[in-house]
Write a protein that holds these residues in place. Structure first.
Motif, mmCIF file in Angstrom:
data_model
loop_
_atom_site.group_PDB
_atom_site.id
_atom_site.type_symbol
_atom_site.label_atom_id
_atom_site.label_comp_id
_atom_site.label_asym_id
_atom_site.label_seq_id
_atom_site.Cartn_x
_atom_site.Cartn_y
_atom_site.Cartn_z
ATOM 1 N N ALA A 133 -12.737 10.200 50.022
ATOM 2 C CA ALA A 133 -12.843 11.652 50.215
ATOM 3 C C ALA A 133 -13.706 11.982 51.432
ATOM 4 O O ALA A 133 -13.348 12.830 52.248
ATOM 5 C CB ALA A 133 -13.404 12.308 48.954
ATOM 6 N N ALA A 145 -6.969 16.207 46.781
ATOM 7 C CA ALA A 145 -8.100 15.929 45.895
ATOM 8 C C ALA A 145 -7.624 15.409 44.545
ATOM 9 O O ALA A 145 -8.189 14.454 43.994
ATOM 10 C CB ALA A 145 -8.949 17.187 45.722
ATOM 11 N N ALA A 162 -12.338 15.972 44.275
ATOM 12 C CA ALA A 162 -11.806 14.627 44.451
ATOM 13 C C ALA A 162 -12.611 13.558 43.725
ATOM 14 O O ALA A 162 -12.058 12.614 43.183
ATOM 15 C CB ALA A 162 -11.734 14.281 45.939
ATOM 16 N N ARG A 193 -13.542 6.586 45.319
ATOM 17 C CA ARG A 193 -13.101 7.975 45.514
ATOM 18 C C ARG A 193 -14.018 8.688 46.495
ATOM 19 O O ARG A 193 -13.563 9.417 47.376
ATOM 20 C CB ARG A 193 -13.090 8.738 44.177
ATOM 21 N N ARG A 206 -8.441 11.770 42.810
ATOM 22 C CA ARG A 206 -9.121 11.717 41.515
ATOM 23 C C ARG A 206 -8.273 11.042 40.439
ATOM 24 O O ARG A 206 -8.782 10.294 39.608
ATOM 25 C CB ARG A 206 -9.502 13.114 41.066
#
Length: 53
Positions: free
Chosen positions: A27, A10, A50, A23, A14
């Motif tokens: 994710a 995560a 994330a 993102r 990020r």
């Protein structure tokens, strides 16, 4: 995999993908595989970590 591995993934998402939409897509694409690794995996917590709010 354990919680520390999920946190690492995560954070990598990020910190290295500036675009929030990308993102989110990345994710979400990982969730099925991560649940398969650990049935206690929390998709909502992972997405928060994330992608962000």
């Amino acid at each position: 995999m354990s919680r520390k591995h999920f946190i690492l993934i995560a954070q990598a998402i990020r910190n290295n993908i500036p675009d929030r939409e990308l993102r989110q897509i990345l994710a979400e694409s990982l969730i099925t595989g991560l649940v398969a690794c650990n049935p206690n995996f929390s998709a909502s917590r992972f997405l928060d970590a994330a992608v962000g709010e």
